[in-house]
Design a protein around this motif. Structure first.
Motif, mmCIF file in Angstrom:
data_model
loop_
_atom_site.group_PDB
_atom_site.id
_atom_site.type_symbol
_atom_site.label_atom_id
_atom_site.label_comp_id
_atom_site.label_asym_id
_atom_site.label_seq_id
_atom_site.Cartn_x
_atom_site.Cartn_y
_atom_site.Cartn_z
ATOM 1 N N TYR A 76 4.691 38.034 22.835
ATOM 2 C CA TYR A 76 5.546 36.972 22.246
ATOM 3 C C TYR A 76 4.478 35.689 23.017
ATOM 4 O O TYR A 76 4.335 34.713 23.607
ATOM 5 N N PRO A 77 3.436 35.175 21.853
ATOM 6 C CA PRO A 77 2.635 33.801 21.515
ATOM 7 C C PRO A 77 3.516 32.955 22.261
ATOM 8 O O PRO A 77 2.900 31.735 22.955
ATOM 9 N N ARG A 78 4.563 32.362 21.726
ATOM 10 C CA ARG A 78 4.942 31.573 21.894
ATOM 11 C C ARG A 78 5.309 30.842 23.503
ATOM 12 O O ARG A 78 5.567 30.111 24.164
ATOM 13 N N ILE A 79 5.792 31.619 24.189
ATOM 14 C CA ILE A 79 6.292 31.783 25.464
ATOM 15 C C ILE A 79 5.165 32.055 25.992
ATOM 16 O O ILE A 79 4.614 31.095 27.157
ATOM 17 N N ALA A 80 3.812 32.833 25.814
ATOM 18 C CA ALA A 80 3.125 32.644 26.609
ATOM 19 C C ALA A 80 2.215 30.560 26.378
ATOM 20 O O ALA A 80 1.853 31.298 27.707
ATOM 21 N N PHE A 117 1.313 29.101 29.678
ATOM 22 C CA PHE A 117 0.287 28.573 29.949
ATOM 23 C C PHE A 117 -0.203 27.351 30.154
ATOM 24 O O PHE A 117 -0.475 26.478 30.681
ATOM 25 N N TYR A 118 0.397 26.319 28.852
ATOM 26 C CA TYR A 118 -0.063 25.332 28.478
ATOM 27 C C TYR A 118 0.456 24.105 29.000
ATOM 28 O O TYR A 118 0.122 23.310 29.851
ATOM 29 N N ASN A 119 2.339 24.360 29.264
ATOM 30 C CA ASN A 119 3.192 23.406 29.812
ATOM 31 C C ASN A 119 3.244 23.525 30.916
ATOM 32 O O ASN A 119 3.508 22.362 31.834
ATOM 33 N N LYS A 120 3.437 25.318 31.467
ATOM 34 C CA LYS A 120 3.656 24.793 32.880
ATOM 35 C C LYS A 120 2.393 25.597 33.874
ATOM 36 O O LYS A 120 2.023 24.625 34.318
ATOM 37 N N LYS A 121 1.509 25.701 33.430
ATOM 38 C CA LYS A 121 0.574 26.342 34.404
ATOM 39 C C LYS A 121 -0.844 24.905 34.251
ATOM 40 O O LYS A 121 -1.600 25.207 35.239
ATOM 41 N N HIS A 122 -0.414 24.681 32.893
ATOM 42 C CA HIS A 122 -1.843 23.246 32.796
ATOM 43 C C HIS A 122 -2.875 24.034 32.291
ATOM 44 O O HIS A 122 -4.277 23.613 32.859
ATOM 45 N N GLN A 123 -3.339 25.840 31.732
ATOM 46 C CA GLN A 123 -4.292 26.567 32.208
ATOM 47 C C GLN A 123 -4.923 26.249 30.348
ATOM 48 O O GLN A 123 -3.506 27.197 29.570
ATOM 49 N N THR A 124 -5.823 26.218 29.718
ATOM 50 C CA THR A 124 -6.258 27.277 28.407
ATOM 51 C C THR A 124 -6.716 28.612 28.582
ATOM 52 O O THR A 124 -7.273 29.119 29.032
#
Ligand code: PRP
Length: 212
Positions: A122-126, A130-137
């Motif tokens: 599930y790349p879109r969910i992941a 990580f990007y929009n909720k956790k702000h982690q690259t």
């Protein structure tokens, strides 16, 4: 009266979907035959058609109107991001989308300085998590199944996957590290069908409400 067409996700959800329809008097005997190679099933009396499709294709059939209605997991709806109406939580197929991995990966999720690898179907969910909720690259690695293998063979530090009973994780020395969202089977409807077949679809939804 024209046919209303249903696309049902093959596999775990299909049997439960048929059981649910049976409860409100919608039957399709020939579909229960597990040996059949037929792809589409008709209930002439009720003017309904049913077909089974790969879960990931159900939203596509519904967006394009090849099916008026679909039954599919919330995971697939989120991952596919198609234009359709999600009209009902059917209450079965309950599970969770989680970040999982060995206990040792917990620290890596806290500190954002190291680029971690995330294997998933599930790349879109992941990516969204990580990007929009956790702000982690992170580096996202797309797999097609048996995702739990990835941290074991050092393809990735963690995975984003569905957890139902948790036994796949346990048997492989992994655990849930973070919960992303709850999942279950949903009914989805084509946006034009919702208007054109409003009466029949609303009747179906109110019948379903009585058994869910
Ligand atoms: C799903 C999911 C997990 C497992 C979770 O895989 O990807 O691997 O079920 O269930 P559990 O928590 O009850 O163990 P599925 O069996 O659909 O096959 P896949 O690994 O090929 O995706």
């Amino acid at each position: 009266m024209r046919y209303l067409t249903f696309a049902l996700a093959k596999g775990r959800l299909a049997k439960k979907s048929l059981e649910m329809f049976e409860k409100i008097g919608i039957t399709c005997e020939e579909m229960k035959d597990e040996k059949t190679r037929k792809l589409i099933f008709v209930n002439e009396e009720l003017k309904l058609k049913f077909f089974l499709a790969k879960a990931g294709d159900v939203p596509t059939y519904v967006e394009y109107g090849a099916a008026d209605i679909g039954v599919v997991g919330k995971d697939t709806i989120l991952e596919e991001g198609r234009k359709l109406y999600e009209v009902m939580d059917l209450g079965f197929g309950k599970c969770k989308m989680c970040v999982c991995g060995p206990e040792s990966a917990k620290e890596l999720l806290k500190h954002h300085d190291e680029l971690i690898r995330v294997a998933t179907k599930y790349p879109r969910i992941a990516k969204d998590y990580f990007y929009n909720k956790k702000h982690q690259t992170v580096e996202i690695i797309k797999l097609n199944g048996s995702v739990e293998l990835a941290p074991i063979v050092n393809l990735s530090e963690v995975i984003v996957d569905i957890v139902e009973t948790g036994s796949t994780l346990r048997e492989n020395g992994l655990g849930v590290l973070e919960e992303i969202c709850p999942l279950s089977a949903r009914m989805v409807v084509n946006q034009v069908s919702m208007k054109m077949e409003n009466e029949r679809i609303n009747k179906l939804l109110s019948d379903l409400k009585t058994v869910i």
